[in-house]
Design a protein around this motif. Structure first.
Motif, PDB file in Angstrom:
ATOM      1  N   PHE A  61       1.118  -0.902   0.142  1.00  0.00           N
ATOM      2  CA  PHE A  61      -0.591   0.036  -0.298  1.00  0.00           C
ATOM      3  C   PHE A  61       0.709   1.327  -0.203  1.00  0.00           C
ATOM      4  O   PHE A  61       0.079   2.078  -0.793  1.00  0.00           O
ATOM      5  CB  PHE A  61      -0.782  -0.253   1.111  1.00  0.00           C
ATOM      6  N   ASP A  65       1.129   3.568  -2.694  1.00  0.00           N
ATOM      7  CA  ASP A  65       0.054   5.220  -2.462  1.00  0.00           C
ATOM      8  C   ASP A  65       1.914   6.403  -2.954  1.00  0.00           C
ATOM      9  O   ASP A  65       1.176   7.325  -3.880  1.00  0.00           O
ATOM     10  CB  ASP A  65       0.617   6.026  -0.671  1.00  0.00           C
ATOM     11  N   ALA A  99      -3.201  -2.773  -3.384  1.00  0.00           N
ATOM     12  CA  ALA A  99      -2.807  -2.300  -3.266  1.00  0.00           C
ATOM     13  C   ALA A  99      -3.478  -0.669  -4.494  1.00  0.00           C
ATOM     14  O   ALA A  99      -3.271   0.176  -3.415  1.00  0.00           O
ATOM     15  CB  ALA A  99      -1.008  -2.279  -3.416  1.00  0.00           C
ATOM     16  N   ALA A 102      -6.853   0.316  -3.583  1.00  0.00           N
ATOM     17  CA  ALA A 102      -6.991   1.010  -2.527  1.00  0.00           C
ATOM     18  C   ALA A 102      -6.176   2.311  -2.301  1.00  0.00           C
ATOM     19  O   ALA A 102      -7.050   3.366  -1.576  1.00  0.00           O
ATOM     20  CB  ALA A 102      -6.385   0.393  -1.362  1.00  0.00           C
ATOM     21  N   VAL A 103      -5.197   2.774  -2.929  1.00  0.00           N
ATOM     22  CA  VAL A 103      -5.394   4.329  -3.113  1.00  0.00           C
ATOM     23  C   VAL A 103      -5.806   5.510  -4.230  1.00  0.00           C
ATOM     24  O   VAL A 103      -5.598   6.309  -4.186  1.00  0.00           O
ATOM     25  CB  VAL A 103      -3.444   4.267  -3.535  1.00  0.00           C
ATOM     26  N   ARG A 106      -8.632   6.101  -2.077  1.00  0.00           N
ATOM     27  CA  ARG A 106      -8.142   6.617  -0.794  1.00  0.00           C
ATOM     28  C   ARG A 106      -7.498   8.127  -1.456  1.00  0.00           C
ATOM     29  O   ARG A 106      -8.568   9.433  -0.866  1.00  0.00           O
ATOM     30  CB  ARG A 106      -7.047   6.569  -0.179  1.00  0.00           C
ATOM     31  N   HIS A 107      -7.209   8.592  -2.469  1.00  0.00           N
ATOM     32  CA  HIS A 107      -7.290   9.856  -3.151  1.00  0.00           C
ATOM     33  C   HIS A 107      -8.111  10.045  -4.226  1.00  0.00           C
ATOM     34  O   HIS A 107      -8.296  11.174  -4.945  1.00  0.00           O
ATOM     35  CB  HIS A 107      -5.787   9.136  -3.866  1.00  0.00           C
TER      36      HIS A 107
END
Lengths: 190, 297
Positions: A61, A65, A99, A102-103, A106-107
Motif C-alpha cells: 500500500f 501510494d 494495493a 486502495a490508493v 483513498r485519493h
C-alpha cells in the motif's frame, strides 16, 4: 510522444540491487517515483507514458501510494498548465491490484489499465456516466462531443462536460475537435 | 539487588501481560533477571516481545534460558538467542540453532531500515505460498496479501518507532480456540515511541479531551490516522485490517497501556483493553487461521 517505463528496471536501478523485485516500503516507492519523474522531465508538453508493472513481483500500500497515487496527483489531478501527461498502466495483475485499488479510492483517482490482450479499461473512482462515456470513446476511436451525445442519447452540453472532466483527469486525450481514450490510440484512424 | 521477572510457562500475547505487570514496578536502570527457565512454549509474539523488553533496559539484563531441551532448541531455531545475546547476558545452556524447522516461516529478524523490509518480504514469499495453500487451505492469491501485510507492519517500525524492532512468523496448531486447527502468526514488536507519542508529534495537532494510548490506537488502527499530514498516509494498517477481515483473521496492537484488536468470531478477545501495565513501543500480532469447509469455524 510515447514513452515506456519498466517499473522493475527502475526499481533495480533505484535500489542498486538485482535481488529485489518487490515494490515495498514508502522510501522505495518515493525513490522509484522520483526516478520516473526524472524520465518524464524529458517528455514534451503532451506525452503518453506506459507504466509497465509486468516484472514487478508485488506492491504494498505504501509503495502504491508513492508510485501510483502521487504520480497521478502530480501530473494528472494537479492539472498542470505546462504539461499534458497521460499514463497507461500495463502488466497490472491481481497481485498488484489490491494495493493500487486502495490508493485510487483513498485519493479519488482513476487510471487506464491495459490487459495482456492489449484491451484497455478505466478503473478507480469514476461514476457510471464517466465509465460509459470513456468506454464509448474507446470503442469508437476519435469522437466529437456531439457524436457521443447521440450515441449515448444525452444532451450535447452534458456530454461535453463529461468529456471535459475525463480530459482534465487525463483519461481522455483531446485531439483536434475530438477526444481519444488513453489506451485507444490504435482506434484513432479505425 | 537484582529484580527477577518470571516468564510464564506458556508465553503468548495474553500471558506476556504478566511479564509487563512484573516489570512495571522495576526502574529501567535496575538490575534485572528475566527467568524463562520454566517456560515450555512461546509464540512469536512472546519471543519478539521479550527482545523488546531487553531493549527497554538501561542496564544490560540477564536472561535465564528454558531448562527444557526441546523448548530451548526450538527457541534457538527461531533465531531468538541470536538476538537475545545482543541484549541480555544469557545464563543456562543455549543450544546451537539447527536448520530444518518447518513451522518457523520466518526466523526472528531485526527490522531497523527499509532494506530489512525488502529482505523480509523477499524471504517469506515462496515459503508463505507453500504454507498458506498446503497447510492452511488458503487460496494462493492470499500469499501476496500476506506479504503486503508483513511489509506494512514491519514498516511501522521503520517509519514510527524511532528505533529497531523484530519480526517473527510461525505456523502452529491452535488447540485452545480453534480445535486443533493450524494458524500462521506474524508478530512485530518494538520498544520505540509507540502510537500515542508518534501521533502527538504530528505538526499542528490539536489535543482532544480524551487522549491516551487507547485513543491513539483507535485513531491509528481504526481511523487510519498517521502523524504525517499527507492524505496518503495511514493506509498500511487499513490494508492489514482489510486482509485480515478477508481471511477471517485477527489483528491486535498493543501500545503503552492499551491494546486494540479486530476480533473474529472464533476468538473471544476484548476489542479494547485500557489501563494495562505500561510497556513502551508497539507490539502487533496478525493471526490467519486455517480454512475449513464451510468457513473457518
Amino acid at each position: 510522444m510515447m514513452m515506456h517505463i519498466d517499473v522493475s528496471t527502475v526499481l533495480r536501478q533505484t535500489l542498486s540491487c538485482e535481488l529485489y523485485s518487490n515494490l515495498v516500503t514508502r522510501p522505495t516507492g518515493a525513490a522509484v517515483r522520483t526516478q520516473i519523474e526524472a524520465l518524464l522531465a524529458d517528455a514534451r508538453e503532451v506525452s503518453l507514458t506506459i507504466i509497465d508493472f509486468s516484472h514487478v513481483g508485488m506492491i504494498d500500500f505504501s509503495c502504491a501510494d508513492e508510485v501510483v497515487a502521487k504520480l497521478l496527483l502530480r501530473y494528472v489531478a494537479a492539472e498542470r498548465e505546462d504539461r499534458e501527461a497521460y499514463f497507461l498502466f500495463r502488466g497490472v495483475t491481481d497481485d498488484h491490484w489490491d494495493a493500487i485499488e486502495a490508493v485510487l479510492e483513498r485519493h479519488g483517482l482513476a487510471l487506464v489499465l491495459e490487459d495482456e490482450g492489449g484491451v484497455a479499461r478505466i478503473v478507480g473512482m469514476v461514476n457510471d456516466g464517466e465509465r460509459a462515456a470513456w468506454q464509448k470513446v474507446y470503442e469508437r476511436g476519435r469522437t466529437a462531443a456531439a457524436d457521443l451525445a447521440s450515441a449515448l442519447g444525452t444532451a450535447p452540453e452534458a456530454c461535453e462536460r463529461l468529456l471535459d472532466g475525463l480530459h482534465r483527469r487525463r483519461l481522455l486525450m483531446r485531439l483536434d475537435d475530438g477526444y481519444v481514450a488513453v489506451g485507444g490510440l490504435t482506434n484513432v484512424h479505425g | 539487588m537484582t529484580s527477577v521477572i518470571t516468564v510464564p510457562p506458556s508465553l503468548d500475547d495474553h500471558t506476556f501481560e504478566q511479564v509487563v505487570e512484573q516489570l512495571a514496578s522495576i526502574p529501567a536502570d535496575a538490575k534485572l533477571l528475566v527467568d524463562a527457565r520454566h517456560t515450555r512454549w512461546a509464540s512469536p509474539y512472546g519471543l519478539t516481545a521479550l527482545l523488546a523488553l531487553g531493549q527497554t533496559r538501561q542496564e544490560r539484563p540477564s536472561f535465564a534460558v528454558p531448562e527444557t531441551e526441546d523448548t530451548a532448541s526450538y527457541w534457538a531455531r527461531t533465531g531468538f538467542f541470536r538476538h537475545a545475546d545482543e541484549l541480555f547476558d544469557l545464563h543456562g545452556s543455549v543450544p546451537r540453532a539447527r536448520a530444518g524447522e518447518s513451522s518457523v516461516l520466518l526466523e526472528i529478524t531485526a527490522v531497523t531500515k527499509s532494506e530489512d523490509v525488502h529482505d523480509v518480504v523477499g524471504r517469506i514469499q515462496q515459503k508463505a505460498q507453500q504454507i498458506l495453500t498446503k497447510e492452511l487451505n488458503i487460496d494462493a492469491k492470499a500469499t501476496v496479501g500476506f506479504a503486503m501485510t508483513l511489509s506494512e507492519v514491519c514498516q511501522n517500525i521503520v517509519e514510527h518507532a524511532g528505533r529497531g524492532g523484530w519480526v517473527g512468523v510461525q505456523t502452529y496448531t491452535w488447540r485452545k480456540r480453534l480445535g486443533n486447527r493450524r494458524v500462521v502468526v506474524i508478530a512485530v514488536c518494538d520498544a520505540g515511541c509507540g502510537f500515542r507519542e508518534s501521533l502527538e508529534s504530528a505538526p499542528g495537532r490539536v489535543r482532544s479531551d480524551r487522549w491516551d494510548d487507547a485513543a491513539a490506537l483507535e485513531e491509528a488502527v481504526i481511523r487510519g490516522v498517521s502523524r504525517f499530514r499527507d492524505p496518503g498516509r495511514g493506509q498500511g494498517l487499513a490494508g492489514v485490517r482489510r486482509y485480515v477481515g478477508r481471511w477471517d483473521g485477527k489483528v491486535s496492537v498493543r501500545s503503552g497501556t492499551a491494546k486494540i484488536a479486530i476480533v473474529p468470531s472464533w476468538d473471544d478477545d476484548v476489542p479494547l483493553l485500557e489501563k494495562l501495565a505500561p510497556f513502551p513501543g508497539s507490539q502487533v500480532q496478525v493471526t490467519i487461521p486455517e480454512r475449513v469447509a464451510g468457513g473457518t469455524r
